[in-house]
Design a protein around this motif. Structure first.
Motif, PDB file in Angstrom:
ATOM      1  N   SER A 196       1.421  -3.144  -0.029  1.00 25.27           N
ATOM      2  CA  SER A 196       2.708  -2.451   0.052  1.00 25.27           C
ATOM      3  C   SER A 196       2.581  -0.999   0.492  1.00 25.27           C
ATOM      4  O   SER A 196       3.572  -0.379   0.873  1.00 25.27           O
ATOM      5  N   HIS A 197       1.399  -0.419   0.370  1.00 22.40           N
ATOM      6  CA  HIS A 197       1.115   0.956   0.816  1.00 22.40           C
ATOM      7  C   HIS A 197       2.084   1.997   0.242  1.00 22.40           C
ATOM      8  O   HIS A 197       2.722   2.748   0.988  1.00 22.40           O
ATOM      9  N   HIS A 307       9.251  -5.442   3.806  1.00 18.74           N
ATOM     10  CA  HIS A 307       8.509  -4.189   4.003  1.00 18.74           C
ATOM     11  C   HIS A 307       7.052  -4.427   4.373  1.00 18.74           C
ATOM     12  O   HIS A 307       6.521  -3.783   5.287  1.00 18.74           O
ATOM     13  N   ALA A 308       6.392  -5.352   3.657  1.00 12.08           N
ATOM     14  CA  ALA A 308       4.943  -5.502   3.797  1.00 12.08           C
ATOM     15  C   ALA A 308       4.512  -6.853   4.356  1.00 12.08           C
ATOM     16  O   ALA A 308       3.313  -7.103   4.470  1.00 12.08           O
ATOM     17  N   ALA A 312       2.726 -10.576   1.269  1.00 14.77           N
ATOM     18  CA  ALA A 312       2.995  -9.730   0.105  1.00 14.77           C
ATOM     19  C   ALA A 312       4.099 -10.332  -0.751  1.00 14.77           C
ATOM     20  O   ALA A 312       4.021 -10.324  -1.994  1.00 14.77           O
TER      21      ALA A 312
END
Length: 537
Positions: A196-197, A307-308, A312
């Motif tokens: 996810s950073h 998002h990821a 994820a």
């Protein structure tokens, strides 16, 4: 049999070899552990109670609560996790000490030392809250299954079958091996975090700089979430589960140090997992239309995937499924242990179904009932999860007060009673929890309450707490116990049979204080329900 007649252990199945998931320690093995290899083998045999209770803590309700904090407020509530670490350790250390020293479950001790009235209150509270919590575990299972494309009914039936089969083996070791394997699944949150950073700078700031997001008019909602984080991280069921599970595993005071290490392993996993969920959801929803609009854990999975990437999202859903099963294991056992202990039923995973029919019947009824409820159409699943976590936070002060009183009862713990530092810290925790519920109640009654007014309430509660603490300390210094303790005998001291204990001292002031606390918490629970209904409407 001689051991049973000299101690308070109520079930002979709780005496004998320690047969853990990762090793065995014979009852006659009294050799000191001097080498690193011997200490490691002993730790592996002991590991289980602390690990399972903490991984069970990061259950479906936790995923939703931490995810809601991340989606709606980013990393600005991460600081609550660090503050809860010492609370987790002190509370769970006290119950593992009670379990190892007394050999009697938490519910039974409350019943014997405070009477049927308070014992019934504690068990009824626990049973109702646990039943609702198990429902939230199956809600988590349905949400995860829906995201993964699995049929809802099939997922619920299979999960219920696994949860029942694990306990019905009639072997403590087999159950613990299954539970530890699911605990290992919690580690999937680590790769989720890196996928996810999230911003390391924002994570650090969220951990180190406390704050309450949201302005006037939003404080009740924020406080509801903060108390939900407290309730999902430090829940009353954990106290009853850990004490009974330590007893069922046959852990005695001589292995206390190893069990504390087991507890710390679990705490590290639960805090890292909670931070990973909060960080992943904060990164996933930042700057999107979903920010501030939490729905449920399935919505979190979709947001993370957007998002990821799909991987994820799948990792999040699989970990949610895993966490829900662990939570259902632990919370169901907590109720079955407590009720079995209170009613005098045989209650041990060392026994088969025929030898402990009542124990397994309670466990089965909780799982089957929860599985049936979540399949009812139209239930507000997301709000049900949040409400249960908040109710757990509101009821926690009462559970902690009884825990503190038991750990200062010399007839119960002898040389293992609390030291002054532990008492002061735990009393401060109770004061903080009550203060949070006061703020929540004020926020519900006065929706436009400001930050300055909240600080005034906190300051007023602090003054009352200091005054009450000073009075209690003065009374403790004047009090004298007929039970003398010698801390040099700690490793071999066990609580005598319950009928041989001296009658506990319950002053009028203590009775009035406990009754006042219970009454206030009942009002707080009503306010919580009012707020949740308002949110639903």
């Amino acid at each position: 049999m001689a051991t049973i007649t000299r101690t308070a252990v109520l079930d002979e199945a709780h005496v004998g070899d320690i047969r853990g998931a990762l090793g065995t320690i014979g009852a006659a093995d009294l050799e000191p552990r001097s080498g690193l290899s011997a200490k490691l083998k002993t730790l592996l045999a002991i590991v289980g109670p602390g690990l399972i209770v903490m991984c069970g803590d990061n259950d479906a309700g936790a995923f939703s609560t931490y995810g809601q904090a991340g989606q709606n407020y980013g990393t600005r509530l991460l600081w609550t996790l660090l503050l809860l670490v010492p609370v987790l350790y002190v509370n769970q250390e006290m119950v593992l000490r009670l379990g190892a020293v007394t050999g009697v479950g938490h519910a039974r001790l409350i019943l014997e030392r405070f009477g049927r009235y308070w014992g019934a209150f504690s068990v009824i509270d626990l049973f109702i809250l646990n039943a609702l919590t198990i429902v939230t575990e199956f809600i988590g299972i349905t949400l995860a299954a829906g995201y993964l494309g699995l049929p809802r009914v099939l997922a619920v039936v299979l999960a219920a079958g696994i949860i029942l089969a694990a306990a019905f083996t009639g072997s403590f070791r087999r159950f613990e091996r299954i539970a530890v394997a699911f605990c290992a699944g919690s580690l999937l949150l680590i790769p989720l975090y890196f996928l996810s950073h999230p911003s390391n700078a924002q994570m650090t700031h969220g951990f180190l700089v406390p704050g309450l997001p949201g302005g006037s008019g939003q404080m009740a909602t924020v406080m509801l979430l903060v108390i939900g984080i407290v309730g999902t991280t430090v829940a009353p069921w954990q106290l009853f589960f850990q004490q009974s599970y330590v007893i069922d595993k046959r852990i005695t005071p001589r292995f206390m140090r190893y069990e504390k290490v087991d507890l710390w392993i679990g705490i590290v996993i639960v805090v890292l997992g909670a931070a990973a969920v909060m960080g992943a959801t904060a990164a996933a929803f930042a700057g999107t239309r979903g920010a501030g609009n939490f729905t449920d854990a399935a919505g979190l999975a979709h947001g993370i995937a957007a998002h990821a990437g799909r991987v994820a999202g799948v990792v999040f859903a699989v970990t949610l499924l895993d966490a829900s099963v662990i939570g259902a294991f632990a919370v169901s056992l907590s109720s079955a242990y407590a009720i079995g202990d209170t009613l005098g039923l045989r209650h041990s995973l060392h026994r088969g179904v025929r030898q402990a029919k009542g124990f397994y019947a309670i466990y089965t009824a909780l799982i089957a009932g929860a599985a049936a409820i979540v399949l009812l159409p139209g239930a507000p699943l997301g709000l049900m999860i949040e409400g249960v976590q908040v109710l757990a936070g509101v009821l926690l002060p009462s559970a902690t007060v009884f825990l503190l009183l038991l750990c200062n009862d010399r007839a119960v713990l002898g040389p293992w009673t609390n030291r002054r530092g532990t008492n002061m810290f735990t009393s401060a925790v109770v004061a903080v929890l009550v203060t949070l519920s006061v703020v929540l109640t004020a926020s519900v009654l006065f929706p436009d309450i400001t930050g300055r007014q909240i600080l005034d309430i906190v300051a007023g509660c602090a003054l009352v707490s200091v005054a009450a603490g000073g009075w209690a300390l003065a009374r403790m210094r004047r009090a004298h116990s007929s039970v003398q303790v010698d801390r040099r005998t700690r490793e071999t001291w066990r609580m005598p049979p319950l009928n041989a204990l001296s009658a506990p001292m319950m002053s009028t002031g203590r009775k009035v204080g406990i009754a006042a606390l219970r009454s206030y918490l009942a009002v707080s629970m009503v306010m919580v329900i009012v707020k949740i209904v308002a949110m639903a409407i």
